[in-house]
Structures are given as C-alpha cells and as structure tokens.
Design a protein around this motif. Structure first.
Motif, PDB file in Angstrom:
ATOM      1  N   TYR A   1       0.846  -1.198   0.000  1.00 53.46           N
ATOM      2  CA  TYR A   1       0.000   0.000   0.000  1.00 53.46           C
ATOM      3  C   TYR A   1       0.883   1.250   0.000  1.00 53.46           C
ATOM      4  CZ  TYR A   1      -2.643   3.865   1.933  1.00 53.46           C
ATOM      5  OH  TYR A   1      -3.170   5.112   2.142  1.00 53.46           O
ATOM      6  N   ILE A   2       0.634   2.141  -0.946  1.00 53.90           N
ATOM      7  CA  ILE A   2       1.413   3.385  -1.025  1.00 53.90           C
ATOM      8  C   ILE A   2       0.491   4.588  -0.897  1.00 53.90           C
ATOM      9  CG2 ILE A   2       3.032   4.757  -2.444  1.00 53.90           C
ATOM     10  CD1 ILE A   2       4.130   2.028  -1.674  1.00 53.90           C
ATOM     11  N   ASP A   3       0.672   5.333   0.198  1.00 52.91           N
ATOM     12  CA  ASP A   3      -0.125   6.531   0.471  1.00 52.91           C
ATOM     13  C   ASP A   3       0.673   7.727  -0.054  1.00 52.91           C
ATOM     14  OD1 ASP A   3      -1.296   8.749   1.599  1.00 52.91           O
ATOM     15  OD2 ASP A   3      -1.176   8.026   3.670  1.00 52.91           O
ATOM     16  N   THR A   4       0.364   8.170  -1.283  1.00 51.48           N
ATOM     17  CA  THR A   4       1.193   9.232  -1.882  1.00 51.48           C
ATOM     18  C   THR A   4       0.994  10.573  -1.185  1.00 51.48           C
ATOM     19  OG1 THR A   4      -0.466   9.744  -3.576  1.00 51.48           O
ATOM     20  CG2 THR A   4       1.218   8.103  -4.145  1.00 51.48           C
ATOM     21  N   GLY A   5      -0.186  10.791  -0.608  1.00 47.02           N
ATOM     22  CA  GLY A   5      -0.426  12.034   0.132  1.00 47.02           C
ATOM     23  C   GLY A   5       0.545  12.160   1.297  1.00 47.02           C
ATOM     24  N   ALA A   6       0.930  11.007   1.867  1.00 46.31           N
ATOM     25  CA  ALA A   6       1.862  11.016   3.000  1.00 46.31           C
ATOM     26  C   ALA A   6       3.206  11.615   2.585  1.00 46.31           C
ATOM     27  CB  ALA A   6       2.050   9.595   3.534  1.00 46.31           C
ATOM     28  N   MET A   7       3.600  11.399   1.338  1.00 46.26           N
ATOM     29  CA  MET A   7       4.884  11.959   0.883  1.00 46.26           C
ATOM     30  C   MET A   7       4.829  13.481   0.831  1.00 46.26           C
ATOM     31  SD  MET A   7       5.898   9.234  -2.110  1.00 46.26           S
ATOM     32  CE  MET A   7       7.396  10.089  -2.570  1.00 46.26           C
ATOM     33  N   TYR A   8       3.715  14.014   0.288  1.00 47.60           N
ATOM     34  CA  TYR A   8       3.586  15.482   0.225  1.00 47.60           C
ATOM     35  C   TYR A   8       3.497  16.071   1.634  1.00 47.60           C
ATOM     36  CZ  TYR A   8       2.884  14.674  -4.720  1.00 47.60           C
ATOM     37  OH  TYR A   8       3.078  14.290  -6.022  1.00 47.60           O
ATOM     38  N   ARG A   9       2.849  15.331   2.522  1.00 46.13           N
ATOM     39  CA  ARG A   9       2.772  15.779   3.908  1.00 46.13           C
ATOM     40  C   ARG A   9       4.162  15.766   4.555  1.00 46.13           C
ATOM     41  NH1 ARG A   9      -2.107  15.710   6.686  1.00 46.13           N
ATOM     42  NH2 ARG A   9      -3.873  15.367   5.319  1.00 46.13           N
ATOM     43  N   ALA A  10       4.934  14.717   4.279  1.00 49.91           N
ATOM     44  CA  ALA A  10       6.259  14.596   4.890  1.00 49.91           C
ATOM     45  C   ALA A  10       7.175  15.736   4.427  1.00 49.91           C
ATOM     46  CB  ALA A  10       6.864  13.232   4.536  1.00 49.91           C
ATOM     47  N   ILE A  11       7.064  16.083   3.153  1.00 49.38           N
ATOM     48  CA  ILE A  11       7.882  17.190   2.622  1.00 49.38           C
ATOM     49  C   ILE A  11       7.468  18.503   3.303  1.00 49.38           C
ATOM     50  CG2 ILE A  11       8.321  18.554   0.528  1.00 49.38           C
ATOM     51  CD1 ILE A  11       7.887  15.785  -0.987  1.00 49.38           C
TER      52      ILE A  11
ATOM     53  N   LEU B   1       6.201  18.738   6.283  1.00 50.99           N
ATOM     54  CA  LEU B   1       6.714  18.649   7.654  1.00 50.99           C
ATOM     55  C   LEU B   1       8.196  19.042   7.705  1.00 50.99           C
ATOM     56  CD1 LEU B   1       6.293  17.548  10.635  1.00 50.99           C
ATOM     57  CD2 LEU B   1       7.135  15.359   9.766  1.00 50.99           C
ATOM     58  N   LYS B   2       8.964  18.519   6.746  1.00 51.80           N
ATOM     59  CA  LYS B   2      10.403  18.812   6.735  1.00 51.80           C
ATOM     60  C   LYS B   2      10.644  20.310   6.517  1.00 51.80           C
ATOM     61  CE  LYS B   2      14.721  17.038   4.779  1.00 51.80           C
ATOM     62  NZ  LYS B   2      15.342  15.978   3.996  1.00 51.80           N
ATOM     63  N   ALA B   3       9.862  20.893   5.604  1.00 48.89           N
ATOM     64  CA  ALA B   3      10.005  22.328   5.327  1.00 48.89           C
ATOM     65  C   ALA B   3       9.653  23.148   6.567  1.00 48.89           C
ATOM     66  CB  ALA B   3       9.096  22.716   4.163  1.00 48.89           C
ATOM     67  N   LEU B   4       8.599  22.753   7.262  1.00 47.28           N
ATOM     68  CA  LEU B   4       8.194  23.479   8.481  1.00 47.28           C
ATOM     69  C   LEU B   4       9.283  23.373   9.539  1.00 47.28           C
ATOM     70  CD1 LEU B   4       4.434  22.394   8.688  1.00 47.28           C
ATOM     71  CD2 LEU B   4       5.250  24.734   8.373  1.00 47.28           C
ATOM     72  N   LYS B   5       9.869  22.183   9.664  1.00 50.58           N
ATOM     73  CA  LYS B   5      10.923  21.982  10.667  1.00 50.58           C
ATOM     74  C   LYS B   5      12.157  22.798  10.351  1.00 50.58           C
ATOM     75  CE  LYS B   5      10.013  17.841  13.120  1.00 50.58           C
ATOM     76  NZ  LYS B   5      10.100  16.404  13.191  1.00 50.58           N
ATOM     77  N   GLN B   6      12.413  22.979   9.033  1.00 51.00           N
ATOM     78  CA  GLN B   6      13.599  23.742   8.627  1.00 51.00           C
ATOM     79  C   GLN B   6      13.346  25.240   8.656  1.00 51.00           C
ATOM     80  OE1 GLN B   6      14.666  22.274   4.757  1.00 51.00           O
ATOM     81  NE2 GLN B   6      15.737  20.492   5.574  1.00 51.00           N
ATOM     82  N   ASN B   7      12.085  25.609   8.956  1.00 45.60           N
ATOM     83  CA  ASN B   7      11.721  27.021   9.007  1.00 45.60           C
ATOM     84  C   ASN B   7      11.957  27.781   7.723  1.00 45.60           C
ATOM     85  OD1 ASN B   7      10.480  27.950  11.314  1.00 45.60           O
ATOM     86  ND2 ASN B   7      12.363  27.619  12.508  1.00 45.60           N
ATOM     87  N   ILE B   8      11.800  27.096   6.598  1.00 43.40           N
ATOM     88  CA  ILE B   8      12.003  27.800   5.325  1.00 43.40           C
ATOM     89  C   ILE B   8      10.684  28.437   4.901  1.00 43.40           C
ATOM     90  CG2 ILE B   8      13.895  26.360   4.479  1.00 43.40           C
ATOM     91  CD1 ILE B   8      11.781  24.842   2.842  1.00 43.40           C
ATOM     92  N   LYS B   9      10.760  29.409   4.019  1.00 40.46           N
ATOM     93  CA  LYS B   9       9.531  30.063   3.547  1.00 40.46           C
ATOM     94  C   LYS B   9       8.813  29.120   2.586  1.00 40.46           C
ATOM     95  CE  LYS B   9      10.016  35.046   3.791  1.00 40.46           C
ATOM     96  NZ  LYS B   9       8.683  35.289   4.292  1.00 40.46           N
TER      97      LYS B   9
ATOM     98  N   ASP C   1      11.579  27.511  -4.960  1.00 46.50           N
ATOM     99  CA  ASP C   1      13.004  27.132  -5.023  1.00 46.50           C
ATOM    100  C   ASP C   1      13.524  26.607  -3.690  1.00 46.50           C
ATOM    101  OD1 ASP C   1      13.124  27.723  -7.633  1.00 46.50           O
ATOM    102  OD2 ASP C   1      14.154  29.659  -7.410  1.00 46.50           O
ATOM    103  N   ASN C   2      12.825  26.902  -2.608  1.00 50.15           N
ATOM    104  CA  ASN C   2      13.260  26.403  -1.293  1.00 50.15           C
ATOM    105  C   ASN C   2      13.075  24.897  -1.154  1.00 50.15           C
ATOM    106  OD1 ASN C   2      14.023  28.854  -0.363  1.00 50.15           O
ATOM    107  ND2 ASN C   2      12.159  29.276   0.794  1.00 50.15           N
ATOM    108  N   PHE C   3      12.421  24.292  -2.150  1.00 50.72           N
ATOM    109  CA  PHE C   3      12.102  22.866  -2.021  1.00 50.72           C
ATOM    110  C   PHE C   3      13.069  21.953  -2.769  1.00 50.72           C
ATOM    111  CE2 PHE C   3       8.488  24.903  -0.311  1.00 50.72           C
ATOM    112  CZ  PHE C   3       8.007  24.023   0.639  1.00 50.72           C
ATOM    113  N   GLU C   4      14.233  22.494  -3.129  1.00 53.88           N
ATOM    114  CA  GLU C   4      15.247  21.672  -3.799  1.00 53.88           C
ATOM    115  C   GLU C   4      15.685  20.516  -2.905  1.00 53.88           C
ATOM    116  OE1 GLU C   4      16.513  21.677  -7.004  1.00 53.88           O
ATOM    117  OE2 GLU C   4      14.750  22.957  -7.259  1.00 53.88           O
ATOM    118  N   PHE C   5      15.500  20.670  -1.574  1.00 55.74           N
ATOM    119  CA  PHE C   5      15.920  19.634  -0.626  1.00 55.74           C
ATOM    120  C   PHE C   5      15.225  18.288  -0.879  1.00 55.74           C
ATOM    121  CE2 PHE C   5      12.193  21.374   1.625  1.00 55.74           C
ATOM    122  CZ  PHE C   5      11.545  20.206   2.005  1.00 55.74           C
ATOM    123  N   VAL C   6      14.107  18.325  -1.596  1.00 58.77           N
ATOM    124  CA  VAL C   6      13.342  17.089  -1.835  1.00 58.77           C
ATOM    125  C   VAL C   6      14.215  16.059  -2.573  1.00 58.77           C
ATOM    126  CG1 VAL C   6      11.297  16.106  -2.973  1.00 58.77           C
ATOM    127  CG2 VAL C   6      11.140  18.305  -1.806  1.00 58.77           C
ATOM    128  N   LYS C   7      15.076  16.560  -3.447  1.00 59.91           N
ATOM    129  CA  LYS C   7      15.947  15.656  -4.226  1.00 59.91           C
ATOM    130  C   LYS C   7      16.924  14.902  -3.329  1.00 59.91           C
ATOM    131  CE  LYS C   7      15.742  17.887  -8.720  1.00 59.91           C
ATOM    132  NZ  LYS C   7      15.432  19.315  -8.642  1.00 59.91           N
TER     133      LYS C   7
END
Ligand code: DC
Length: 217
Positions: free
Chosen positions: A31-41, A43-51, A56-62
């Motif tokens: 079972y693959i919950d793809t919404g969970a991936m967008y949520r996790a990204i 979460l990571k952005a919120l934790k990093q306190n980025i705008k 362009d702040n989302f290059e970290f996804v790679k």
C-alpha cells in the motif's frame, strides 16, 4: 515480470486510505499513500523554518529519502507517519504539493516503487499521471458533510482535537486548491470507475472494488 497496479484517487476524506489499505492487505499488495509523501515534505520544510511560498526552497526534496514499510512512511530513515497528520501540515500541504519540482520528484519515486511489486496506490493524480497504465483505476467521492465527519472521527481516533465545522471549511478549501492547481490537479482518469462512498460502509466499498477486480480477472 509485469506487476499489478491499482490506482485509487479522490478528494480528502473520501475514504481512500482506509479502503486502499484494506484492499492491499486482502490481496497481499504493497500500500502506497502518496499524500503522506507530500505531507512529509511539508513537515520537513516546516521543521527547517524555510519560507513555504518560495518554490526554489524545495530543492531539498531531491536529497530526501522515502520508504514505505508496512504502510508506514519513513523519511530520511525516520518514521514520520504520525507527525504528518498535524493541523499545521494539513493547512500547508496543498501549497507544497502544487510545486512542480516537488511533484516531479514524488512521481518519480512513486513510479519506482510501483516497478518493484504489486501496489495499491492512493492519491489525487495516480490514475492519469503516476500510473496511467494501471490495471485498475477507481475514483472515490463523497459529500463534503460525510468527508468532514470521517476526518473528525479519524482525528478523534488519532487523539487530534478538531472542530467539525472548521474541518468542513478546510476540506472545501483544500478541494478547491487541489482541483484548480496548475500541475496535475485532482481529477479522475477518463477510464476510472467512479464510486460515491457517501452512503456506503467501508466494507461495501472494499467489496465493490474487489468484485470489480475479480470480474476483470
Ligand atoms: O491524501 P492526503 O489528504 O493525505 O493528501 C495531502 C495533500 O497532498 C492533498 O491536499 C493533495 C496532495 N496530494 C497530491 O497533490 N497528489 C497526490 N497524489 C496525493 C496527495
């Protein structure tokens, strides 16, 4: 060997994840919950306190790793399944999932997972973007009232406090954002089987879907 792909799309609260999980269990698929991936990204952005409003702040996804183990999502080797369900993540995930660089990377990973074995994948764009050749495609809908009620009960079970009327408004907003965004908006694949789950129990929907699969087999 060709693997079997089952795509389940639909708006928030239509019952996708519970139903997809049960079908995967019955069939022995991943079972693959793809919404969970967008949520996790998100979460990571919120934790990093980025705008969040700068794509362009989302290059970290790679440089971020994702793995599904027994239905739980591990991001950078940490189980984030619980932390991605907070209001803060829910309130920001539509914006984050609208970014093309985020979507491209998620879709690439989702396709790689589907190449490795039989999958039941749920999301918003699975049937027409991620797995356009999926063996079976379903699109679940339900009235806003029913969906809000389900999210409310879901939150109670998870120990998250919420207010039904606020949830309803948030679902309405998220539906609007998800279905009007430029890249891969929420919509059914042309060949998807549509199921309105408003008046159906989880078991009834699961049976409807598994019967369809048996019929085609
Ligand atoms: O299924 P969910 O509510 O956990 O999804 C969270 C958000 O992620 C949703 O608002 C839209 C986005 N999403 C998406 O854009 N594409 C997907 N395949 C899955 C989810």
């Amino acid at each position: 060997m060709e693997h079997i792909q089952i795509a389940i799309d639909g708006p928030a609260g239509a019952g996708k994840s519970t139903i997809a999980q049960m079908i995967a269990k019955q069939l022995g698929y991943t079972y693959i919950d793809t919404g969970a991936m967008y949520r996790a990204i998100t979460l990571k952005a919120l934790k990093q306190n980025i705008k969040l409003d700068i794509e362009d702040n989302f290059e970290f996804v790679k440089e971020t790793s994702f793995e599904f183990i027994d239905g739980a999502l591990y991001m950078d080797n940490i189980d984030v399944s619980k932390n991605i369900r907070t209001h803060k993540v829910s309130n920001n995930v539509s914006l984050v999932s609208s970014y093309i660089n985020v979507r491209e990377e998620c879709v690439r990973i989702q396709r790689t997972i589907a190449e490795k074995g039989n999958v039941v994948m749920d999301g918003r764009d699975i049937g027409y973007i991620v797995l356009p050749d999926a063996d079976y495609k379903f699109y679940l809908t339900a009235s806003i009232e029913k969906r809000a009620e389900r999210r409310y009960k879901d939150n109670c079970t998870r120990g998250i406090k919420s207010d039904l009327s606020i949830l309803k408004e948030k679902i309405r907003t998220r539906d609007h954002l998800d279905s009007t965004r430029e890249h891969s908006p929420l919509k059914p694949a042309e060949d998807a089987i549509m199921i309105d789950t408003s008046e159906l129990s989880i078991k009834q929907v699961v049976d409807l879907i598994t019967n369809q699969i048996k019929e085609v087999d």
